[in-house]
Design an enzyme around this catalytic site. Structure first.
Site, PDB file in Angstrom:
ATOM      1  N   ARG A 165      -7.081  89.456  14.595  1.00 47.25           N
ATOM      2  CA  ARG A 165      -6.710  88.292  15.398  1.00 47.25           C
ATOM      3  C   ARG A 165      -5.815  87.370  14.579  1.00 47.25           C
ATOM      4  NH1 ARG A 165     -12.277  86.052  17.888  1.00 47.25           N
ATOM      5  NH2 ARG A 165     -11.766  84.517  16.300  1.00 47.25           N
ATOM      6  N   ARG A 186     -12.219  90.959   9.438  1.00 46.83           N
ATOM      7  CA  ARG A 186     -12.675  91.244  10.801  1.00 46.83           C
ATOM      8  C   ARG A 186     -11.566  91.897  11.615  1.00 46.83           C
ATOM      9  NH1 ARG A 186     -15.324  86.389  14.202  1.00 46.83           N
ATOM     10  NH2 ARG A 186     -13.251  85.461  13.943  1.00 46.83           N
ATOM     11  N   LYS A 207     -22.524  82.650  14.627  1.00 46.54           N
ATOM     12  CA  LYS A 207     -23.165  81.840  15.669  1.00 46.54           C
ATOM     13  C   LYS A 207     -23.268  82.584  17.000  1.00 46.54           C
ATOM     14  CE  LYS A 207     -20.599  78.079  15.628  1.00 46.54           C
ATOM     15  NZ  LYS A 207     -19.584  78.427  14.612  1.00 46.54           N
ATOM     16  N   ARG A 223     -18.993  68.625  17.945  1.00 41.63           N
ATOM     17  CA  ARG A 223     -18.119  68.939  16.821  1.00 41.63           C
ATOM     18  C   ARG A 223     -17.931  67.747  15.883  1.00 41.63           C
ATOM     19  NH1 ARG A 223     -15.306  73.732  16.831  1.00 41.63           N
ATOM     20  NH2 ARG A 223     -15.252  74.866  18.795  1.00 41.63           N
ATOM     21  N   ARG A 280      -9.113  76.565   9.019  1.00 45.90           N
ATOM     22  CA  ARG A 280     -10.270  76.388   9.911  1.00 45.90           C
ATOM     23  C   ARG A 280     -11.506  75.922   9.139  1.00 45.90           C
ATOM     24  NH1 ARG A 280     -10.843  82.005  12.506  1.00 45.90           N
ATOM     25  NH2 ARG A 280     -12.583  81.156  13.672  1.00 45.90           N
TER      26      ARG A 280
END
Length: 205
Positions: free
Chosen positions: A152, A122, A13, A88, A163
């Site tokens: 991360r 990532r 996004k 959301r 998530r």
């Protein structure tokens, strides 16, 4: 043009939002960014949000809605906006319809299993924040600034799966909501960055 960008975490996004905003000359409004700005500046609505955050609680919809509404009233939104990270849930979507309804809602369709692989692979630069993937970046050094690449905390498999589950439960119903309103545009988010953007451009014409 007033746009909302939907998609699971890691669907790309942020990358697409930047390209869309530049092409249409509208502000890219990330709710994370405007939250941080209001907290940093200690605005009245920022202080409201801080009271919940300091207690470890989720910021309620009415405060989030207020932060977004104030941002949409700023001068640079006169010709439209691109919202990323809001709404959301259905309650927030209904609030947005009343404050400044979007013309179209772009949904980046992705395979959630492939997405989990993409996210856990990532790596980001600890110094400048540039993002890479272990499938194409074999060393641990940022090409842009020479900083060290790290994973991360929210890119571990357990966190990623959590998530994606939260996304499916709360945000996926928005797809149905906007489909019923005739505003939803489905985009194949598994294509290359340029391929995805080409589809978005075509859909917005």
């Amino acid at each position: 043009m007033k746009l909302v960008l939907l998609g699971a975490p890691g669907a790309g996004k942020g990358t697409q939002a930047t390209k869309i905003a530049e092409t249409l000359n509208i502000p890219h409004i990330s709710t994370g960014d405007i939250f941080r700005k209001n907290l940093k500046e200690g605005t009245p609505v920022g202080l409201k949000a801080k009271a919940y955050i300091d207690k470890g609680q989720l910021v309620p919809d009415e405060v989030t809605n207020e932060i977004v509404e104030l941002r949409l009233k700023e001068d640079d939104c006169k010709n439209g906006y691109l919202l990323d990270g809001f709404p959301r849930n259905i309650g927030q979507a209904e609030a947005l319809e009343k404050m400044d309804a979007p013309d179209k809602v772009i949904n980046l369709d992705v395979d959630l299993k492939a997405l989990a692989d993409r996210l856990t692979g990532r790596r980001v630069c600890a110094k400048c924040g540039e993002s890479y993937h272990i499938s194409t970046k074999k060393d641990n050094v940022c090409t842009r600034c020479g900083g060290e690449l790290i994973q991360r905390a929210d890119d571990t498999l357990e966190t990623v799966n959590k998530r994606l589950t939260v996304y499916e439960q709360s945000t996926a119903p928005l797809i149905e909501y906007y489909e019923k309103k005739g505003k939803l545009v489905h985009i194949d988010g598994m294509k290359s960055i340029d391929g995805v953007f080409a589809e978005i451009e075509k859909a917005l014409r």
